[in-house]
Design a protein around this motif. Sequence first.
Motif: not given
Length: 272
Positions: A21, A25, A31, A35, A38-40, A42-43, A213, A215-216
């Motif tokens: 994390e 950041r 990223p 990434p 948390t972004q990962t 969330a995706a 993409d 994060p996904r």
Amino acid sequence: MKLTPTQTRYLIIAALVVLWEVLPRAGLIAPLFLPPLTQTLAAGFGDARAYASHLLVTLGEVAVSMIFACGGGILVGAVVGSVPKLGRLLLPLFSGFYAVPLVVLYPVFTAWFGIGSESKIVFASIYGFFPTMLGTAAGIATIDPHYLVAARSMGATLPQRIVRVVVPAAIPTVLSSFRIGGALVIVGVVVSEMLTSSAGIGYLITSYRTVLDSPRVFAAIILVLILAVAFDALVQLAERRTAAWRQAGRAAAKTARGTRPGGAMQPASVAP
């Protein structure tokens, strides 16, 4: 304060999670390459339905491949390990096949079986079969022959020798082979889905990687990690459940092997 191995593992995992994390950041890692966690997550949760549907495809292919790879590997390994002449004939041949990088043969499987689930199942089954079979055969071949001789001399039937001596003595190696073979089955399914597929977690990884993409992509990778960790946990549970059986089998074998001080076999009855 001295940490236990379990506490140390949890500490390492927590540190990796924090670094995952913090480093993106802070700009220390782009990223695009990694990434934030948390972004990962969330995706992944945002597309939970899509991930779930593709995960079911992967789980189905893994389950069928496990039957052929691990079930067949244990069965063939038990036969090869129990018959010395057969082992001397086939083990070098199987070891040579295992040394071949099977991923280079995957285009052949797609030509034979198409790009559907069939080619993935065949590839993953072969990928996990060889280590399972070789490990099982090695484990059974290294069983102390005195145990079998002693049990047979005391009147033990073939089923009793298998249940009370062979199986308990071979379980540690069989489970270790099953762990390796099952992990390779998961790898084989995901890799084959990444190469040619229209469904599955591997397909998602390739699709999202193509459009950058990240994060996904990492959300799909987390699912693969969870699948592998869950499988390893099930094998560890099986090892704990069979621990008492292994100890009982060794005790029974030692009892059957008991001798007088002069070396003669003590009379004993074999429990039914």
